[in-house]
Design a protein around this motif. Structure first.
Motif, PDB file in Angstrom:
ATOM      1  N   TYR A  75     -13.573  -5.049  -2.877  1.00 56.53           N
ATOM      2  CA  TYR A  75     -13.154  -4.027  -1.921  1.00 56.53           C
ATOM      3  C   TYR A  75     -13.850  -2.707  -2.231  1.00 56.53           C
ATOM      4  CZ  TYR A  75      -9.476  -7.370  -0.831  1.00 56.53           C
ATOM      5  OH  TYR A  75      -8.802  -8.501  -0.477  1.00 56.53           O
ATOM      6  N   GLN A  76     -14.095  -1.935  -1.163  1.00 56.21           N
ATOM      7  CA  GLN A  76     -14.654  -0.590  -1.328  1.00 56.21           C
ATOM      8  C   GLN A  76     -13.579   0.390  -1.790  1.00 56.21           C
ATOM      9  OE1 GLN A  76     -16.868   0.549   2.289  1.00 56.21           O
ATOM     10  NE2 GLN A  76     -16.612  -1.584   2.918  1.00 56.21           N
ATOM     11  N   GLY A  77     -12.356   0.169  -1.354  1.00 56.06           N
ATOM     12  CA  GLY A  77     -11.262   1.064  -1.696  1.00 56.06           C
ATOM     13  C   GLY A  77     -10.027   0.700  -0.898  1.00 56.06           C
ATOM     14  N   PHE A  78      -8.956   1.457  -1.131  1.00 56.03           N
ATOM     15  CA  PHE A  78      -7.671   1.172  -0.488  1.00 56.03           C
ATOM     16  C   PHE A  78      -7.091   2.437   0.120  1.00 56.03           C
ATOM     17  CE2 PHE A  78      -8.036  -1.818  -4.093  1.00 56.03           C
ATOM     18  CZ  PHE A  78      -8.057  -3.004  -3.379  1.00 56.03           C
ATOM     19  N   GLU A  79      -6.137   2.237   1.024  1.00 54.82           N
ATOM     20  CA  GLU A  79      -5.468   3.356   1.677  1.00 54.82           C
ATOM     21  C   GLU A  79      -4.091   2.920   2.133  1.00 54.82           C
ATOM     22  OE1 GLU A  79      -8.058   4.284   4.960  1.00 54.82           O
ATOM     23  OE2 GLU A  79      -7.178   2.749   6.249  1.00 54.82           O
ATOM     24  N   ASP A  80      -3.308   3.891   2.652  1.00 53.71           N
ATOM     25  CA  ASP A  80      -2.023   3.579   3.264  1.00 53.71           C
ATOM     26  C   ASP A  80      -2.221   2.642   4.455  1.00 53.71           C
ATOM     27  OD1 ASP A  80      -0.057   4.825   1.794  1.00 53.71           O
ATOM     28  OD2 ASP A  80      -0.314   6.756   2.780  1.00 53.71           O
ATOM     29  N   PRO A  81      -1.184   1.863   4.841  1.00 51.65           N
ATOM     30  CA  PRO A  81       0.115   1.739   4.193  1.00 51.65           C
ATOM     31  C   PRO A  81       0.095   0.721   3.050  1.00 51.65           C
ATOM     32  CG  PRO A  81       0.098   0.435   6.187  1.00 51.65           C
ATOM     33  CD  PRO A  81      -1.236   1.119   6.125  1.00 51.65           C
ATOM     34  N   CYS A  82       1.063   0.857   2.142  1.00 49.05           N
ATOM     35  CA  CYS A  82       1.231  -0.064   1.024  1.00 49.05           C
ATOM     36  C   CYS A  82       2.663  -0.576   1.022  1.00 49.05           C
ATOM     37  CB  CYS A  82       0.930   0.631  -0.307  1.00 49.05           C
ATOM     38  SG  CYS A  82      -0.713   1.343  -0.417  1.00 49.05           S
ATOM     39  N   VAL A  89       5.941   1.790   0.197  1.00 49.08           N
ATOM     40  CA  VAL A  89       5.952   2.555  -1.048  1.00 49.08           C
ATOM     41  C   VAL A  89       4.915   3.668  -0.960  1.00 49.08           C
ATOM     42  CG1 VAL A  89       6.731   0.589  -2.429  1.00 49.08           C
ATOM     43  CG2 VAL A  89       4.276   1.036  -2.196  1.00 49.08           C
ATOM     44  N   GLY A  90       5.060   4.651  -1.839  1.00 44.65           N
ATOM     45  CA  GLY A  90       4.115   5.762  -1.861  1.00 44.65           C
ATOM     46  C   GLY A  90       2.759   5.340  -2.376  1.00 44.65           C
ATOM     47  N   PHE A  91       1.716   6.027  -1.904  1.00 40.53           N
ATOM     48  CA  PHE A  91       0.342   5.710  -2.297  1.00 40.53           C
ATOM     49  C   PHE A  91      -0.357   6.989  -2.756  1.00 40.53           C
ATOM     50  CE2 PHE A  91      -3.400   3.254  -2.531  1.00 40.53           C
ATOM     51  CZ  PHE A  91      -4.450   3.998  -2.053  1.00 40.53           C
ATOM     52  N   PHE A  92      -0.991   6.906  -3.928  1.00 43.25           N
ATOM     53  CA  PHE A  92      -1.662   8.058  -4.523  1.00 43.25           C
ATOM     54  C   PHE A  92      -3.101   7.697  -4.859  1.00 43.25           C
ATOM     55  CE2 PHE A  92       2.800   8.493  -5.406  1.00 43.25           C
ATOM     56  CZ  PHE A  92       3.077   9.847  -5.379  1.00 43.25           C
ATOM     57  N   THR A  93      -3.992   8.664  -4.709  1.00 38.45           N
ATOM     58  CA  THR A  93      -5.376   8.513  -5.166  1.00 38.45           C
ATOM     59  C   THR A  93      -5.756   9.610  -6.160  1.00 38.45           C
ATOM     60  OG1 THR A  93      -6.176   9.770  -3.255  1.00 38.45           O
ATOM     61  CG2 THR A  93      -6.150   7.352  -3.069  1.00 38.45           C
ATOM     62  N   GLN A  94      -4.821  10.508  -6.451  1.00 39.76           N
ATOM     63  CA  GLN A  94      -5.081  11.577  -7.412  1.00 39.76           C
ATOM     64  C   GLN A  94      -4.162  11.392  -8.619  1.00 39.76           C
ATOM     65  OE1 GLN A  94      -4.497  15.235  -5.255  1.00 39.76           O
ATOM     66  NE2 GLN A  94      -6.508  15.128  -4.287  1.00 39.76           N
ATOM     67  N   ARG A  95      -4.763  11.374  -9.803  1.00 43.67           N
ATOM     68  CA  ARG A  95      -3.990  11.124 -11.015  1.00 43.67           C
ATOM     69  C   ARG A  95      -2.958  12.215 -11.263  1.00 43.67           C
ATOM     70  NH1 ARG A  95      -7.920  10.080 -15.916  1.00 43.67           N
ATOM     71  NH2 ARG A  95      -5.928   9.532 -16.902  1.00 43.67           N
ATOM     72  N   ALA A  96      -3.318  13.462 -10.990  1.00 48.27           N
ATOM     73  CA  ALA A  96      -2.399  14.559 -11.279  1.00 48.27           C
ATOM     74  C   ALA A  96      -1.107  14.419 -10.466  1.00 48.27           C
ATOM     75  CB  ALA A  96      -3.067  15.902 -10.990  1.00 48.27           C
TER      76      ALA A  96
END
Length: 465
Positions: A75-82, A89-96
């Motif tokens: 896969y190139q990447g992922f996005e909402d929805p999850c 559920v919530g989806f994050f791409t930023q570690r902070a």
């Protein structure tokens, strides 16, 4: 493609070379240049109890006519929805942002044992959890998080061993230095101070026992690029038994390399079957015998056979017990041995983070759950000239893109510049198909119900429509 580069036969450019250019354009360029709606799909996987990090899946090695195409992400990447078991559920791409909600605090200065003046063996227990001896393969509601090897490390491991994610370490420790130090993220440390004031450290390696993937292999951390080394004495020992005395303590005749204090398992003994299937502590050793902490005076006389085995330098993430641990240096008698680790209550995951090709879930799962994410596929390679294009409308675009790469490599800039506007035109036509779908999709606003994880705030599923 031959029509475009004006080479109708194999005499100047082979078909196999053209296949290679098609594959390189299709697998490397298309996904990087455009997020095509036709490549949008759902990725599903099952969680493993106690495991909080999962690598992006990789394509297996694909074989072209003249060469192999190595592992690369599906896969190139992922996005909402999850979803987890169908629950948004919530989806994050930023570690902070993810760590602000689910901080990764080390449980530090946990005394797991005391030095005995030597380098080992030590039987250590992390006091954060119950230190249950059973069950060892099922969580009891909470667990220690485990070390992780990223996909770069997994690919490097697969160059020497059979592909496995997570890596399964052979008991001789040869897989530890194969993986780059920068690809290993330990989550458990056992530390103390040597007589010279230096740190003495072992950490988990992100690799696991073949017959128990809840037991992680400990290592001695080292410098980049390949400085990690196996813990002393590696990870398993087994020796044949040729005799056992009826005495207190029992004396086993065996040419072994066990150490005093080491925990061992005896099995397969004939005659003195009372020993079989039990664990014992070695209390004394000679070149040809070792004593164990059991009174065998009343046991049946030894007849023949049997083996004594031991698992060394492992940590059980569900019980917090590390058995037969050897350090790279001696630890003064009475000096504390500290454990540092991440400790989490397990449950159904409520949030997902995707970062650097790793999917993290919080809280870590207590059982198997079905996780669904929206993802964009990386195209798989074409492996022969007879294979068709997955999406026929892209045929002209792929041909022109592959020809463009070939012409640039040949330095034929006149023909390259002549075909460039036609290539761009095909790219826009391919993109238009996906663009029509994207433009018909409603854009989310701060008032939209995004089906979040149920927390308060914007995007929590409670907003206005």
């Amino acid at each position: 493609m031959r029509r475009l580069i004006k080479t109708p036969s194999d005499e100047s450019i082979s078909t196999n070379l053209l296949i290679d250019y098609v594959n390189r354009f299709y697998t490397m360029d298309v996904a990087s240049r455009m997020n095509l709606f036709d490549l949008k799909t759902t990725y599903q996987f099952l969680t493993t109890p106690g495991v909080d990090q999962y690598n992006m899946p990789l394509y297996s090695i694909q074989q072209e006519p003249d060469q192999a195409i190595n592992y690369y992400p599906v896969y190139q990447g992922f996005e909402d929805p999850c979803f987890v078991n169908g629950i948004p559920v919530g989806f994050f791409t930023q570690r902070a942002a993810f760590n602000n909600v689910y901080p990764k605090y080390f449980q530090s200065n946990l005394i797991s044992g005391y030095g005995n003046g030597g380098a080992g063996p030590y039987n250590l227990a992390i006091p954060s959890i119950a230190n249950l001896s059973s069950p060892q393969n099922l969580p009891s509601g909470a667990a220690i998080m485990r070390g992780h090897v990223d996909i770069t490390g997994v690919i490097k491991y697969a160059e020497t061993f059979t592909f496995s994610d997570p890596p399964i370490g052979p008991t001789d420790g040869t897989s530890i230095p194969v993986i780059p130090t920068t690809s290993v993220i330990p989550a458990v440390y056992f530390t103390s101070t040597g007589s010279d004031g230096t740190n003495i450290v072992v950490a988990d390696s992100g690799q696991f026992l073949e017959n128990n993937q809840n037991q992680g292999l400990l290592m001695v951390p080292g410098q980049a690029p390949y400085g990690n080394t196996p813990s002393p004495h590696n990870y398993a020992q087994s020796f044949a038994i040729t005799g056992v005395s009826q005495a207190n303590p029992a004396v086993v005749t065996s040419t072994s390399s066990f150490s005093v204090g080491q925990k061992i398992l005896i099995d397969g003994v004939l005659g003195m079957t009372e020993l079989n299937g039990n664990y014992y502590i070695v209390t004394a050793v000679t070149p040809t015998t070792f004593s164990i902490d059991v009174d065998s005076t009343s046991f049946t006389m030894y007849s023949s056979g049997g083996s004594a085995s031991s698992i060394l330098n492992t940590i059980n993430y569900f019980t917090g017990i590390a058995e037969n641990v050897f350090f790279p240096g001696g630890i003064n008698a009475g000096l504390p041995i500290y454990a540092q680790c991440y400790y989490y209550q397990l449950g159904i995951p409520r949030s997902i983070q995707y970062y650097n090709n790793v999917i993290s879930v919080r809280p870590p799962p207590n059982t198997q759950y079905v996780v669904e994410l929206t993802g964009y596929l990386s195209p798989a390679a074409f492996l022969s000239s007879g294979q068709g294009v997955s999406f026929a409308y892209m045929s002209e675009y792929i041909a022109r893109g592959a020809a463009r790469k070939l012409l640039s490599d040949q330095g034929d800039w006149d023909q390259f510049n002549q075909y460039e506007p036609l290539y761009r035109e095909q790219e826009q036509l391919v993109w238009a198909r996906s663009q029509r779908q994207f433009t018909s999709t409603r854009t989310q606003t701060i008032y939209s119900n995004r089906g979040g994880s149920g927390t308060w705030g914007i995007g929590n599923g409670l907003g206005l429509q």
